[in-house]
Scaffold this motif. Structure first.
Motif, short mmCIF file in Angstrom:
data_model
loop_
_atom_site.label_atom_id
_atom_site.label_comp_id
_atom_site.label_asym_id
_atom_site.label_seq_id
_atom_site.Cartn_x
_atom_site.Cartn_y
_atom_site.Cartn_z
N PHE A 1 18.06 28.69 10.67
CA PHE A 1 19.36 28.17 10.23
C PHE A 1 19.78 26.88 10.93
O PHE A 1 20.34 25.98 10.31
N ARG A 2 19.53 26.79 12.23
CA ARG A 2 20.05 25.67 13.00
C ARG A 2 19.52 24.30 12.55
O ARG A 2 20.28 23.33 12.56
N PRO A 3 18.24 24.18 12.16
CA PRO A 3 17.79 22.86 11.70
C PRO A 3 18.58 22.35 10.49
O PRO A 3 18.98 21.17 10.44
N TRP A 4 18.84 23.24 9.53
CA TRP A 4 19.60 22.84 8.35
C TRP A 4 21.06 22.58 8.69
O TRP A 4 21.70 21.69 8.12
N LEU A 5 21.59 23.35 9.64
CA LEU A 5 22.96 23.13 10.08
C LEU A 5 23.11 21.74 10.69
O LEU A 5 24.09 21.02 10.41
N MET B 1 24.80 22.31 5.03
CA MET B 1 25.38 22.78 6.27
C MET B 1 26.06 24.13 6.12
O MET B 1 25.92 25.02 6.97
N ASP B 2 26.78 24.33 5.02
CA ASP B 2 27.64 25.50 4.87
C ASP B 2 26.85 26.79 4.64
O ASP B 2 27.19 27.83 5.21
N ILE B 3 25.83 26.74 3.82
CA ILE B 3 25.04 27.95 3.52
C ILE B 3 24.38 28.51 4.77
O ILE B 3 24.53 29.71 5.08
N PRO B 4 23.65 27.71 5.56
CA PRO B 4 23.06 28.28 6.78
C PRO B 4 24.10 28.69 7.82
O PRO B 4 23.86 29.61 8.61
N ILE C 1 30.55 16.39 16.32
CA ILE C 1 30.65 16.91 17.68
C ILE C 1 30.80 18.44 17.67
O ILE C 1 30.15 19.16 18.45
N SER C 2 31.66 18.95 16.79
CA SER C 2 31.89 20.39 16.71
C SER C 2 30.62 21.15 16.35
O SER C 2 30.27 22.16 16.98
N GLU C 3 29.91 20.66 15.33
CA GLU C 3 28.70 21.35 14.90
C GLU C 3 27.58 21.18 15.91
O GLU C 3 26.72 22.06 16.06
N ALA C 4 27.55 20.05 16.63
CA ALA C 4 26.53 19.86 17.67
C ALA C 4 26.71 20.89 18.78
O ALA C 4 25.73 21.42 19.31
N ILE C 5 27.96 21.19 19.14
CA ILE C 5 28.24 22.22 20.13
C ILE C 5 27.73 23.57 19.64
O ILE C 5 27.14 24.35 20.40
N VAL D 1 25.30 24.15 17.34
CA VAL D 1 23.84 24.15 17.29
C VAL D 1 23.23 24.29 18.69
O VAL D 1 22.24 24.99 18.88
N ALA D 2 23.85 23.63 19.67
CA ALA D 2 23.31 23.63 21.04
C ALA D 2 23.47 24.98 21.72
O ALA D 2 22.66 25.34 22.58
#
Length: 250
Positions: A36-40, A84-87, A163-167, A169-170
């Protein structure tokens, strides 16, 4: 107005097929970073870029050029948002245990998403005139002046989004034992139309969202042309958004 109505309707119809396709793609994904994270990450970056471009049309464009630009960027926005939303929502089983933990996380995520969507709803028509260098009432603000405010506001929202999604994913770690079944598009639709309970839920969601989007999309025109001032829309959004945030917190 007719062109934009057609674009918006076409995008929603396209989403009906785009979302299940993305679900199949995610289910078949195998990488060392997870499913999931790669697609996110990819979906967030591309969607943020498209979000900015939607509100940064070249000033020289007009007429058919603007219609074509709006159609392309809005369709691409829908495609990249789905990436982004589906994964994002599908990965909950990959990071939680079944039962109470999963239920609590899902409820918390939906609540935070509601608050997150309410904030820009409240702020947009307050910030955009301010960025454009116009008074909040903006009674004499020209359409061309809005382009400046919307462009930089969209850029700010896009940066916060990344920034929010990077947090996320990390920090999110997928479990390696998660199995996601992959179904074909035809099988999905067949399952829907043959299950009267699921079909009733889907129809209800479509009707509720239709009423919600029609009402919310008409509000800006109501305050601009019937009430006579966009500042009323900002005030209305502030009270409505504040009530929504309070409800989510409670």
């Amino acid at each position: 107005a007719i062109a934009m109505g057609i674009i918006l309707m076409a995008a929603r119809v396209f989403d009906a097929f785009n979302d299940p396709i993305m679900g199949v793609v995610v289910a078949k994904t195998r990488t060392k970073w997870g499913k999931f994270r790669p697609w996110l990450f990819i979906g967030t970056l591309t969607n943020a870029v498209i979000l900015y471009l939607m509100f940064a049309a070249p000033p020289k464009l007009d007429g058919n050029g603007l219609v074509a630009y709006a159609a392309v960027t809005y369709i691409l926005w829908g495609v990249t948002y789905t990436m982004m939303d589906i994964p994002y929502w599908s990965m909950i089983p990959a990071i939680t245990d079944p039962g109470k933990e999963r239920e609590n996380l899902s409820a918390l995520a939906r609540s935070c998403a509601g608050v997150g969507s309410a904030i820009p709803t409240v702020l947009t028509m307050i910030v955009v005139p301010a960025i454009s260098g116009a008074a909040l009432a903006a009674d004499k603000l020209k359409i061309t002046d809005y382009r400046i405010g919307f462009k930089w506001w969209a850029l700010l929202v896009a940066v916060v989004f990344v920034i929010s999604e990077a947090i996320c994913v990390a920090n999110v770690k997928e479990r390696g034992d998660t199995v996601v079944e992959s179904h074909g598009i035809g099988e999905m639709f067949h399952s829907l139309v043959t299950n009267d309970q699921a079909l009733a839920v889907v129809i209800t969601i479509v009707l509720v969202n239709s009423a919600l989007y029609i009402t919310s999309n008409l509000l800006i025109y109501f305050f601009t042309y019937d009430i006579g001032s966009e500042s009323g829309y900002a005030l209305f959004s502030a009270f409505g958004g504040g009530a929504q945030i309070l409800a989510m917190m409670l």
